[in-house]
Design an enzyme around this catalytic site. Structure first.
Site, short mmCIF file in Angstrom:
data_model
loop_
_atom_site.label_atom_id
_atom_site.label_comp_id
_atom_site.label_asym_id
_atom_site.label_seq_id
_atom_site.Cartn_x
_atom_site.Cartn_y
_atom_site.Cartn_z
N GLU A 56 96.42 -0.39 -42.40
CA GLU A 56 97.06 0.13 -41.17
C GLU A 56 96.61 -0.66 -39.94
O GLU A 56 96.54 -0.13 -38.83
CB GLU A 56 96.78 1.63 -40.96
CG GLU A 56 97.03 2.51 -42.16
CD GLU A 56 98.50 2.65 -42.50
OE1 GLU A 56 99.32 2.04 -41.83
OE2 GLU A 56 98.80 3.37 -43.47
N GLY A 57 96.30 -1.93 -40.14
CA GLY A 57 95.84 -2.79 -39.06
C GLY A 57 94.34 -2.93 -39.08
O GLY A 57 93.61 -1.95 -38.96
N LEU B 82 69.04 7.58 -49.13
CA LEU B 82 68.75 7.89 -50.53
C LEU B 82 67.93 6.81 -51.21
O LEU B 82 67.45 7.00 -52.34
CB LEU B 82 70.05 8.10 -51.32
CG LEU B 82 70.53 9.56 -51.42
CD1 LEU B 82 71.02 10.07 -50.07
CD2 LEU B 82 71.65 9.69 -52.45
N ARG C 258 97.59 5.25 -38.16
CA ARG C 258 96.23 4.95 -37.71
C ARG C 258 95.44 6.22 -37.40
O ARG C 258 94.23 6.27 -37.59
CB ARG C 258 96.29 4.01 -36.50
CG ARG C 258 96.64 2.61 -36.90
CD ARG C 258 97.09 1.70 -35.78
NE ARG C 258 97.49 0.41 -36.37
CZ ARG C 258 98.18 -0.52 -35.74
NH1 ARG C 258 98.57 -0.32 -34.48
NH2 ARG C 258 98.49 -1.66 -36.34
#
Length: 380
Positions: free
Chosen positions: A363-364, A338, A243
């Site tokens: 990762e969660g 932009l 994380r």
């Protein structure tokens, strides 16, 4: 922003910054179109010691630490987000092998991950019915004499077709939800290990993500990583560190978007002056810069706690939640600055926005991070 980094940490950051801007950034748009992973650049990053930054030198690592890795990943992601993902996951795999492996496993597997022909590792946890709910794994490892036999399927496995070693989570013992989870080391080309075609993703096209299946995949009993039932502990240790890596990636991507948007705003003319003179644009840029600086501080705090050997789960989740969501806001605003040009692939900000989105998912997810944080605050 430069806090009290050591000379070594500054040296690593500056070295990686130069590498990323000279060798990664110029090819990132082409890789986004072709889907080819940056294999040669990954080998060079391995030669620079960036694949085992939390592994001692005696096993081929650089032992530079978590904070140095976070600094490096920010720079790599600013050049090419796909390369940052591959580097982050490989560091996660290498550290798990070092932390939970015995001496024989360290000597056998770490060189393959850190310096081999394919200096990349893969972490195989997620399954079609087991993402955030890791206890719901269906992949099983049965003992058969001096071997384990793996059967099951993993999905969304980063770097699967280019990895030398997989860490695989599988149930052992009773065939139900309460069965212990163990982790196993599986080398590429092991019979029964089948890597599917890369997924057609929104972004990170240079980082291949595949389904991986195990069909009576036989591995030596010595390839179990840690003790039986240690798999959940291995996964949580890896995910906590991962994380921090994902947070760092997201900041690097967003920094690239911010830098390009600022440069564009200084050049783009409207109403007789650069749009950077307009308050509406200045407020966007101010908010982007402020949130990314705040995100960096959260990442650095979590990294320092990990390096000090102190608990950091709560802080890693805070860093991951805030950094990834702030980075997504920054990329979205870069596209807005932009205008119509932000929506076309001739300019990089649409790629940055696509690359950044997944950081709130893997990762969660952001929702899982909020659960982790709340449980720590409440004291569950």
């Amino acid at each position: 922003m430069d806090l009290s980094f050591t000379d070594d940490q500054r040296m690593i950051r500056d070295m990686v910054r130069e590498f990323a801007q000279k060798e990664l950034a110029p090819k990132a748009a082409d890789r986004d179109k072709s889907g080819e992973p940056p294999l040669e650049e990954i080998r060079k990053l391995a030669e620079l010691g960036l694949m085992g930054m939390r592994v001692p030198a005696e096993y081929g690592g650089s032992e530079a630490g978590t904070l140095a890795l976070a600094l490096a990943l920010m720079e790599i992601a600013q050049g090419d987000a796909a390369a940052a993902v591959i580097t982050s996951v490989t560091n996660m795999v290498a550290e798990a092998i070092y932390r939970f492996g015995d001496e024989e496993q360290r000597r056998a597997f770490l060189p393959k991950v850190l310096t081999g022909d394919f200096p990349v590792g893969a972490f195989a946890l997620t399954e079609p019915q087991a993402g955030s709910d890791a206890r719901n794994l269906k992949t099983r490892a049965e003992t058969d004499g001096d071997a384990f036999v793996l059967n099951g399927e993993k999905t969304f496995i980063t770097s699967a077709p280019i990895s030398s070693v997989f860490i695989v989570m599988a149930k052992t013992g009773a065939a139900d939800r309460s069965a212990p989870i163990s982790s196993f080391l599986v080398e590429k080309d092991t019979p029964g290990l089948v890597v599917g075609k890369p997924e057609k993703k929104m972004g990170l096209h240079g980082s291949p993500t595949c389904t991986v299946s195990f069909d009576n995949c036989r591995i030596p009993r010595s390839n179990r990583l840690g003790r039986e039932g240690d798999g959940f502990k291995v996964a949580m240790m890896a995910l906590d560190g991962g994380r921090i890596g994902v947070s760092s990636q997201s900041i690097g991507i967003a920094r690239a978007a911010l830098d390009f948007a600022v440069g564009y705003a200084k050049e783009r003319q409207a109403f007789g002056a650069p749009i950077a003179k307009l308050q509406a644009i200045q407020w966007k840029i101010a908010d982007m810069a402020m949130e990314l600086d705040a995100a960096q501080l959260l990442v650095w705090r979590a990294a320092c706690l990990k390096d000090a050997g102190r608990p950091f789960t709560r802080e890693a989740s805070m860093a991951k939640l805030y950094a990834t969501e702030a980075a997504n806001r920054a990329c979205k605003e870069a596209v807005q600055i932009l205008g119509g040009y932000g929506y076309v692939s001739d300019y990089p900000v649409e790629r940055h926005m696509r690359d950044c989105k997944v950081t709130t998912l893997y990762e969660g997810t952001s929702e899982i991070q909020r659960l982790v944080i709340a449980r720590h605050v409440i004291g569950e």
